[in-house]
Design a protein around this motif. Structure first.
Motif, PDB file in Angstrom:
ATOM      1  N   ALA A  48       0.840  -1.210   0.000  1.00 22.09           N
ATOM      2  CA  ALA A  48       0.000   0.000   0.000  1.00 22.09           C
ATOM      3  C   ALA A  48       0.870   1.253   0.000  1.00 22.09           C
ATOM      4  O   ALA A  48       0.569   2.226  -0.704  1.00 22.09           O
ATOM      5  CB  ALA A  48      -0.928  -0.006   1.213  1.00 22.09           C
ATOM      6  N   ALA A  49       1.948   1.235   0.773  1.00 18.59           N
ATOM      7  CA  ALA A  49       2.855   2.388   0.814  1.00 18.59           C
ATOM      8  C   ALA A  49       3.531   2.580  -0.540  1.00 18.59           C
ATOM      9  O   ALA A  49       3.675   3.718  -1.020  1.00 18.59           O
ATOM     10  CB  ALA A  49       3.905   2.198   1.913  1.00 18.59           C
ATOM     11  N   ARG A  50       3.933   1.480  -1.176  1.00 12.59           N
ATOM     12  CA  ARG A  50       4.546   1.554  -2.506  1.00 12.59           C
ATOM     13  C   ARG A  50       3.558   2.142  -3.509  1.00 12.59           C
ATOM     14  O   ARG A  50       3.902   2.999  -4.315  1.00 12.59           O
ATOM     15  CB  ARG A  50       4.991   0.166  -2.956  1.00 12.59           C
ATOM     16  CG  ARG A  50       5.675   0.158  -4.322  1.00 12.59           C
ATOM     17  CD  ARG A  50       5.810  -1.227  -4.932  1.00 12.59           C
ATOM     18  NE  ARG A  50       4.494  -1.781  -5.153  1.00 12.59           N
ATOM     19  CZ  ARG A  50       4.097  -2.982  -4.731  1.00 12.59           C
ATOM     20  NH1 ARG A  50       4.910  -3.760  -4.054  1.00 12.59           N
ATOM     21  NH2 ARG A  50       2.878  -3.412  -4.979  1.00 12.59           N
ATOM     22  N   ASP A  51       2.304   1.688  -3.445  1.00 12.10           N
ATOM     23  CA  ASP A  51       1.271   2.213  -4.347  1.00 12.10           C
ATOM     24  C   ASP A  51       1.034   3.695  -4.101  1.00 12.10           C
ATOM     25  O   ASP A  51       0.842   4.472  -5.041  1.00 12.10           O
ATOM     26  CB  ASP A  51      -0.034   1.431  -4.183  1.00 12.10           C
ATOM     27  CG  ASP A  51       0.079  -0.008  -4.676  1.00 12.10           C
ATOM     28  OD1 ASP A  51       1.054  -0.318  -5.394  1.00 12.10           O
ATOM     29  OD2 ASP A  51      -0.805  -0.812  -4.338  1.00 12.10           O
ATOM     30  N   ALA A  52       1.045   4.102  -2.829  1.00 10.82           N
ATOM     31  CA  ALA A  52       0.850   5.515  -2.495  1.00 10.82           C
ATOM     32  C   ALA A  52       1.991   6.360  -3.057  1.00 10.82           C
ATOM     33  O   ALA A  52       1.766   7.463  -3.571  1.00 10.82           O
ATOM     34  CB  ALA A  52       0.740   5.690  -0.977  1.00 10.82           C
ATOM     35  N   VAL A  53       3.211   5.850  -2.964  1.00 11.90           N
ATOM     36  CA  VAL A  53       4.363   6.560  -3.533  1.00 11.90           C
ATOM     37  C   VAL A  53       4.195   6.679  -5.045  1.00 11.90           C
ATOM     38  O   VAL A  53       4.402   7.747  -5.626  1.00 11.90           O
ATOM     39  CB  VAL A  53       5.690   5.851  -3.182  1.00 11.90           C
ATOM     40  CG1 VAL A  53       6.845   6.380  -4.014  1.00 11.90           C
ATOM     41  CG2 VAL A  53       5.999   6.007  -1.706  1.00 11.90           C
ATOM     42  N   SER A  58       3.033   9.950  -9.811  1.00 11.24           N
ATOM     43  CA  SER A  58       2.225  10.184 -11.012  1.00 11.24           C
ATOM     44  C   SER A  58       1.525  11.534 -10.939  1.00 11.24           C
ATOM     45  O   SER A  58       1.487  12.288 -11.915  1.00 11.24           O
ATOM     46  CB  SER A  58       1.187   9.081 -11.189  1.00 11.24           C
ATOM     47  OG  SER A  58       1.800   7.848 -11.444  1.00 11.24           O
ATOM     48  N   LYS A  59       0.966  11.839  -9.769  1.00 14.80           N
ATOM     49  CA  LYS A  59       0.280  13.118  -9.588  1.00 14.80           C
ATOM     50  C   LYS A  59       1.259  14.274  -9.750  1.00 14.80           C
ATOM     51  O   LYS A  59       0.940  15.285 -10.376  1.00 14.80           O
ATOM     52  CB  LYS A  59      -0.380  13.162  -8.215  1.00 14.80           C
ATOM     53  CG  LYS A  59      -1.223  14.387  -7.986  1.00 14.80           C
ATOM     54  CD  LYS A  59      -1.947  14.345  -6.662  1.00 14.80           C
ATOM     55  CE  LYS A  59      -2.798  15.581  -6.468  1.00 14.80           C
ATOM     56  NZ  LYS A  59      -3.528  15.541  -5.200  1.00 14.80           N
ATOM     57  N   LEU A  60       2.469  14.123  -9.191  1.00 12.78           N
ATOM     58  CA  LEU A  60       3.482  15.165  -9.301  1.00 12.78           C
ATOM     59  C   LEU A  60       3.883  15.379 -10.757  1.00 12.78           C
ATOM     60  O   LEU A  60       4.017  16.522 -11.210  1.00 12.78           O
ATOM     61  CB  LEU A  60       4.704  14.812  -8.450  1.00 12.78           C
ATOM     62  CG  LEU A  60       5.823  15.849  -8.399  1.00 12.78           C
ATOM     63  CD1 LEU A  60       5.306  17.171  -7.832  1.00 12.78           C
ATOM     64  CD2 LEU A  60       6.976  15.334  -7.571  1.00 12.78           C
ATOM     65  N   ASN A  64       3.378  18.805 -12.800  1.00  9.95           N
ATOM     66  CA  ASN A  64       4.499  19.472 -13.461  1.00  9.95           C
ATOM     67  C   ASN A  64       4.181  19.752 -14.926  1.00  9.95           C
ATOM     68  O   ASN A  64       4.507  20.823 -15.445  1.00  9.95           O
ATOM     69  CB  ASN A  64       5.785  18.647 -13.338  1.00  9.95           C
ATOM     70  CG  ASN A  64       6.426  18.778 -11.979  1.00  9.95           C
ATOM     71  OD1 ASN A  64       6.267  19.784 -11.299  1.00  9.95           O
ATOM     72  ND2 ASN A  64       7.146  17.752 -11.556  1.00  9.95           N
ATOM     73  N   LYS A  65       3.534  18.796 -15.598  1.00  9.72           N
ATOM     74  CA  LYS A  65       3.131  19.003 -16.995  1.00  9.72           C
ATOM     75  C   LYS A  65       2.103  20.129 -17.094  1.00  9.72           C
ATOM     76  O   LYS A  65       2.183  20.974 -17.993  1.00  9.72           O
ATOM     77  CB  LYS A  65       2.552  17.717 -17.585  1.00  9.72           C
ATOM     78  CG  LYS A  65       3.580  16.659 -17.865  1.00  9.72           C
ATOM     79  CD  LYS A  65       2.937  15.390 -18.400  1.00  9.72           C
ATOM     80  CE  LYS A  65       3.953  14.272 -18.553  1.00  9.72           C
ATOM     81  NZ  LYS A  65       3.324  13.016 -18.997  1.00  9.72           N
ATOM     82  N   ARG A  66       1.142  20.131 -16.181  1.00  7.29           N
ATOM     83  CA  ARG A  66       0.126  21.184 -16.196  1.00  7.29           C
ATOM     84  C   ARG A  66       0.736  22.555 -15.937  1.00  7.29           C
ATOM     85  O   ARG A  66       0.364  23.545 -16.565  1.00  7.29           O
ATOM     86  CB  ARG A  66      -0.951  20.898 -15.151  1.00  7.29           C
ATOM     87  CG  ARG A  66      -1.860  19.758 -15.523  1.00  7.29           C
ATOM     88  CD  ARG A  66      -2.903  19.548 -14.463  1.00  7.29           C
ATOM     89  NE  ARG A  66      -3.738  18.406 -14.776  1.00  7.29           N
ATOM     90  CZ  ARG A  66      -4.836  18.114 -14.110  1.00  7.29           C
ATOM     91  NH1 ARG A  66      -5.234  18.865 -13.099  1.00  7.29           N
ATOM     92  NH2 ARG A  66      -5.554  17.062 -14.448  1.00  7.29           N
ATOM     93  N   ILE A  67       1.674  22.609 -14.992  1.00  7.41           N
ATOM     94  CA  ILE A  67       2.340  23.876 -14.679  1.00  7.41           C
ATOM     95  C   ILE A  67       3.108  24.372 -15.896  1.00  7.41           C
ATOM     96  O   ILE A  67       3.031  25.555 -16.257  1.00  7.41           O
ATOM     97  CB  ILE A  67       3.266  23.724 -13.455  1.00  7.41           C
ATOM     98  CG1 ILE A  67       2.429  23.576 -12.178  1.00  7.41           C
ATOM     99  CG2 ILE A  67       4.240  24.893 -13.339  1.00  7.41           C
ATOM    100  CD1 ILE A  67       3.223  23.175 -10.960  1.00  7.41           C
ATOM    101  N   LYS A  68       3.851  23.481 -16.531  1.00  6.45           N
ATOM    102  CA  LYS A  68       4.631  23.866 -17.703  1.00  6.45           C
ATOM    103  C   LYS A  68       3.711  24.374 -18.814  1.00  6.45           C
ATOM    104  O   LYS A  68       3.986  25.397 -19.451  1.00  6.45           O
ATOM    105  CB  LYS A  68       5.448  22.671 -18.193  1.00  6.45           C
ATOM    106  CG  LYS A  68       6.547  23.025 -19.126  1.00  6.45           C
ATOM    107  CD  LYS A  68       7.458  21.839 -19.332  1.00  6.45           C
ATOM    108  CE  LYS A  68       8.829  22.369 -19.691  1.00  6.45           C
ATOM    109  NZ  LYS A  68       9.871  21.415 -19.556  1.00  6.45           N
ATOM    110  N   SER A  69       2.603  23.670 -19.008  1.00  7.48           N
ATOM    111  CA  SER A  69       1.630  24.083 -20.016  1.00  7.48           C
ATOM    112  C   SER A  69       1.034  25.441 -19.673  1.00  7.48           C
ATOM    113  O   SER A  69       0.908  26.316 -20.539  1.00  7.48           O
ATOM    114  CB  SER A  69       0.527  23.030 -20.126  1.00  7.48           C
ATOM    115  OG  SER A  69      -0.496  23.462 -20.983  1.00  7.48           O
TER     116      SER A  69
END
Length: 119
Positions: A48-53, A58-60, A64-69
């Motif tokens: 579960a911790a690995r999945d959370a990481v 993925s969210k980060l 980052n892509k959204r910020i760059k855009s």
């Protein structure tokens, strides 16, 4: 005549030995189960911790892509704003010079009406 001696010891020994072996095997089996604690909860927690990481990474990446855009959009809009501001300044200058020309032409027209009236 010879009397045969019956030996009771081997029978007792073999059944006692069998019981002792059986008891030893049972103790070994149950003690191994008791001492070999299940690590399933820890495995589940680690998974579960690995999945959370992974989810956070993925969210980060997505952010980052959204910020760059968005930064590209902002830069483009800032460029457009600068063009509008430059165009506005030029238009204000044109307006002032056209007002001056209009005032001059209005005076000439007023003079023409006055001179016409004088005839």
């Amino acid at each position: 005549m010879q009397v045969k001696k019956l030996s009771v010891t081997p029978f007792i020994t073999s059944s006692v030995m069998a019981a002792l072996i059986m008891a030893t095997l049972m103790v070994a089996t149950y003690s191994q189960s008791a001492s070999a604690r299940s690590i399933l909860p820890e495995q589940n927690d680690a998974a579960a911790a690995r999945d959370a990481v992974g989810d956070s990474m993925s969210k980060l990446e997505d952010l980052n892509k959204r910020i760059k855009s968005q930064e590209a959009v902002v830069a483009k809009e800032q460029e457009r704003l600068q063009q509008y501001q430059t165009e506005k300044a030029q238009t204000e200058q044109d307006l002032e010079s056209r007002k001056a020309i209009f005032e001059q032409k209005s005076k000439v027209l007023d003079e023409a009406w006055k001179s016409r009236s004088n005839y």
